[in-house]
Design a protein around this motif. Structure first.
Motif, PDB file in Angstrom:
ATOM      1  N   ILE A 105      44.369  42.631  41.796  1.00 17.22           N
ATOM      2  CA  ILE A 105      43.572  41.530  41.251  1.00 17.22           C
ATOM      3  C   ILE A 105      42.685  42.036  40.106  1.00 17.22           C
ATOM      4  CG2 ILE A 105      41.711  39.880  41.749  1.00 17.22           C
ATOM      5  CD1 ILE A 105      42.917  39.747  44.635  1.00 17.22           C
ATOM      6  N   ALA A 106      42.041  43.187  40.314  1.00 15.31           N
ATOM      7  CA  ALA A 106      41.155  43.743  39.289  1.00 15.31           C
ATOM      8  C   ALA A 106      41.928  44.049  38.007  1.00 15.31           C
ATOM      9  CB  ALA A 106      40.454  44.994  39.809  1.00 15.31           C
ATOM     10  N   ALA A 107      43.124  44.578  38.149  1.00 21.20           N
ATOM     11  CA  ALA A 107      43.935  44.886  36.971  1.00 21.20           C
ATOM     12  C   ALA A 107      44.287  43.608  36.207  1.00 21.20           C
ATOM     13  CB  ALA A 107      45.209  45.623  37.385  1.00 21.20           C
ATOM     14  N   LYS A 108      44.596  42.537  36.915  1.00 25.55           N
ATOM     15  CA  LYS A 108      44.909  41.261  36.267  1.00 25.55           C
ATOM     16  C   LYS A 108      43.676  40.621  35.656  1.00 25.55           C
ATOM     17  CE  LYS A 108      49.007  40.159  38.923  1.00 25.55           C
ATOM     18  NZ  LYS A 108      49.683  39.179  39.754  1.00 25.55           N
ATOM     19  N   ALA A 109      42.513  40.839  36.249  1.00 30.60           N
ATOM     20  CA  ALA A 109      41.264  40.241  35.752  1.00 30.60           C
ATOM     21  C   ALA A 109      40.819  40.864  34.438  1.00 30.60           C
ATOM     22  CB  ALA A 109      40.156  40.382  36.785  1.00 30.60           C
ATOM     23  N   ARG A 110      41.230  42.096  34.201  1.00 37.92           N
ATOM     24  CA  ARG A 110      40.837  42.778  32.955  1.00 37.92           C
ATOM     25  C   ARG A 110      41.640  42.209  31.855  1.00 37.92           C
ATOM     26  NH1 ARG A 110      41.123  47.414  36.501  1.00 37.92           N
ATOM     27  NH2 ARG A 110      39.013  47.798  37.205  1.00 37.92           N
TER      28      ARG A 110
END
Length: 153
Positions: free
Chosen positions: A148-153
């Motif tokens: 999720i964090a990778a997609k949020a960046r």
């Protein structure tokens, strides 16, 4: 007196110029929604963002009709207080802590509460009802939020 940006900084600068590092913690928990609908979800997100900004807590929430999975991060006392508040919230039942660990940096430092509408979810409703969360490893829970964090960046 301290000067800081609550969501993006974990270094507090005293007016004397001395930096104090705040110890960070991450907690991942799961719970089951009670009476889930869009209005309830919006209320949870609004409350979370308001309270988290005030307490310098960041994180992400994955939600579906059958489960909530949330990562909270920030100063130890603030994250623990947030978990206690959530335990008392009657919109959640069966809250179970899945991970508690000290971390060097935040995964969701720019987000008071990032909402992932279960698009990155790895377990089906059948998996959840079959006990997948109880069998999942700490690494599987971390992987959900790293994705999720990778997609949020």
């Amino acid at each position: 007196m301290l000067a800081e940006h609550p969501a993006s900084s974990d270094v507090r600068i005293r007016l004397t110029g001395v930096a104090t590092i705040t110890q960070l913690i991450q907690i991942i928990y799961s719970s089951r929604p009670f009476g889930y609908d869009e209005a309830m979800l919006n209320g949870i997100l609004l409350d979370a963002r308001r309270c988290n900004e005030r307490g310098n807590v960041t994180g992400a929430l994955v939600c579906r009709q059958d489960v909530y999975l949330q990562l909270l991060e920030g100063p130890v006392a603030a994250v623990q207080a947030t978990c206690e508040r959530i335990k008392r919230d009657d919109r959640h039942v069966e809250m179970t802590i899945r991970l508690t660990e000290n971390v060097a940096e935040r995964m969701f430092g720019d987000w008071a509460m990032f909402h992932d509408p279960a698009q990155t979810w790895i377990w089906s409703a059948k998996d959840i009802s079959g006990g997948a969360l109880d069998r999942a490893s700490v690494e599987e829970f971390k992987t959900v939020f790293e994705t999720i964090a990778a997609k949020a960046r």
